[in-house]
Design a protein around this motif. Structure first.
Motif, PDB file in Angstrom:
ATOM      1  N   TYR A 195      24.225 -19.862  -3.737  1.00  0.00           N
ATOM      2  CA  TYR A 195      24.127 -18.402  -3.728  1.00  0.00           C
ATOM      3  C   TYR A 195      23.073 -17.909  -2.733  1.00  0.00           C
ATOM      4  CZ  TYR A 195      26.630 -18.930  -8.142  1.00  0.00           C
ATOM      5  OH  TYR A 195      27.553 -19.254  -9.107  1.00  0.00           O
TER       6      TYR A 195
ATOM      7  N   SER B  28      27.941 -13.713 -11.807  1.00  0.00           N
ATOM      8  CA  SER B  28      27.221 -14.951 -11.524  1.00  0.00           C
ATOM      9  C   SER B  28      25.763 -14.664 -11.176  1.00  0.00           C
ATOM     10  CB  SER B  28      27.884 -15.671 -10.350  1.00  0.00           C
ATOM     11  OG  SER B  28      27.692 -14.910  -9.163  1.00  0.00           O
ATOM     12  N   GLN B  29      25.088 -15.706 -10.740  1.00  0.00           N
ATOM     13  CA  GLN B  29      23.704 -15.561 -10.270  1.00  0.00           C
ATOM     14  C   GLN B  29      23.626 -14.534  -9.150  1.00  0.00           C
ATOM     15  OE1 GLN B  29      21.576 -19.273  -9.360  1.00  0.00           O
ATOM     16  NE2 GLN B  29      20.709 -18.279  -7.553  1.00  0.00           N
TER      17      GLN B  29
ATOM     18  N   GLU C 118      23.379 -11.110 -10.677  1.00  0.00           N
ATOM     19  CA  GLU C 118      22.084 -10.911 -11.331  1.00  0.00           C
ATOM     20  C   GLU C 118      20.977 -10.696 -10.300  1.00  0.00           C
ATOM     21  OE1 GLU C 118      19.659 -12.332 -15.201  1.00  0.00           O
ATOM     22  OE2 GLU C 118      21.538 -13.349 -14.662  1.00  0.00           O
ATOM     23  N   THR C 119      21.050 -11.419  -9.176  1.00  0.00           N
ATOM     24  CA  THR C 119      20.048 -11.220  -8.131  1.00  0.00           C
ATOM     25  C   THR C 119      20.184  -9.841  -7.502  1.00  0.00           C
ATOM     26  OG1 THR C 119      20.091 -13.600  -7.649  1.00  0.00           O
ATOM     27  CG2 THR C 119      19.047 -12.177  -6.022  1.00  0.00           C
TER      28      THR C 119
END
Length: 314
Positions: A39, A64-65, A68-69
């Motif tokens: 990612y 996914s990550q 969230e980021t």
């Protein structure tokens, strides 16, 4: 405000937010790939979002990550974006109509069903944690059209919508090619707050001369079948390269992308139709290994974040 058909614009009906520019965002750079769990970093996403500061709305494809980021960057850096958050649902049935193959074992389909259920819970969790930034959620992407490689039955999509509705109070949609909205998705429409359509004239062998008219026909065909239901365009764009697979090589260029973008925005802004342009940045991980694979080249910016012609003219 009413559009020419006398229908209230979806944005006003749903959230009271002002009309603004919207774009699909996936931040994957060279060597990064969501399928491999590689990612973009916080700093890379921050760089991207600062480049996109002239847009008001972002559409994300998964929980996914990466998502969230993105939400962390928006919160920590006090950026002014409203997000449509999505889930990357996998096939729950095989689809013999998929041209590139979509036959799965029962074991794999069972795993996919569980993964999809888990993703819906992640969608609910992220939306609950960032309610100030998520203005709507999508239960999936192109999972009902005839050619999809990740077919999910309509009754299962209805279940997803109902589950989300029972846990969070946020407008719910499903992002799909315009065709299923005119027939098979009728049971789902009753569970949604608005319809989200995809329209790609270049994928359907249209030239730039009639591309906008074709887009309008797609939009109004869905509106006619679903009177009174708000409609958002969640994907519309033009690729800048093609290897001839699905899109003729002559029908993909920076010049054609810029022309379609300008035509599209003139129409959708005049009608106050919220439209997510596809997409912010080129994504080299997509499609085949051919570097001219059209799936890799829809960005308004190249993968190195330099602007294409469409942005130089903006």
């Amino acid at each position: 405000m009413l559009n020419k058909s006398g229908q209230l614009t979806s944005l006003e009906q749903l959230s009271g937010r002002k009309h603004g520019q919207a774009i699909c965002y996936s931040g994957y750079r060279e060597g990064q790939n969501p399928r491999l769990g590689i990612y973009p970093s916080y700093e890379q996403i921050k760089q991207d979002l600062l480049l996109l500061k002239d847009w008001s709305y972002l559409r994300l494809y998964d929980c996914s990550q990466h998502a969230e980021t993105v939400l962390s960057v928006i919160t920590n850096e006090n950026l002014n974006f409203a997000l449509m958050l999505g889930v990357d649902i996998a096939a729950e049935v095989s689809n013999p109509n998929c041209p590139w193959g979509a036959h799965f074992s029962e074991q794999q389909l069972a795993l996919n069903r569980q993964a999809n259920s888990d993703d819906i819970e992640r969608l609910i969790d992220l939306t609950s944690r960032y309610p100030q930034h998520v203005f709507s959620v999508s239960i999936g992407n192109e999972a009902s059209v005839d050619w999809t490689d990740h077919m999910v039955p309509v009754e299962r999509l209805v279940e997803f919508a109902q589950r989300i509705k029972s846990k969070i109070d946020v407008p719910i949609t499903f992002c799909e090619n315009y065709v299923p909205w005119t027939n098979k998705l009728a049971p789902l429409v009753a569970e949604l707050d608005f319809i989200s359509i995809h329209t790609y004239p270049v994928w359907e062998f249209q030239s730039i001369d009639n591309a906008l008219e074709y887009t309008k026909q797609n939009y109004y065909s869905v509106q006619q079948c679903n009177p009174g239901v708000p409609i958002v365009i969640t994907e519309a764009g033009w690729t800048t390269q093609s290897n001839g697979c699905g899109i003729e090589t002559w029908n993909a260029s920076d010049t054609l992308q810029a022309e379609y973008y300008q035509q599209l925005l003139r129409w959708t802004n005049s009608e106050k139709i919220l439209t997510f342009v596809f997409e912010a940045f080129d994504e080299p991980w997509k499609g085949s290994d051919d570097p001219q694979e059209p799936e890799k080249h829809w960005g308004l910016f190249y993968v190195d974040r330099s602007p294409k012609l469409v942005m130089q003219d903006a």
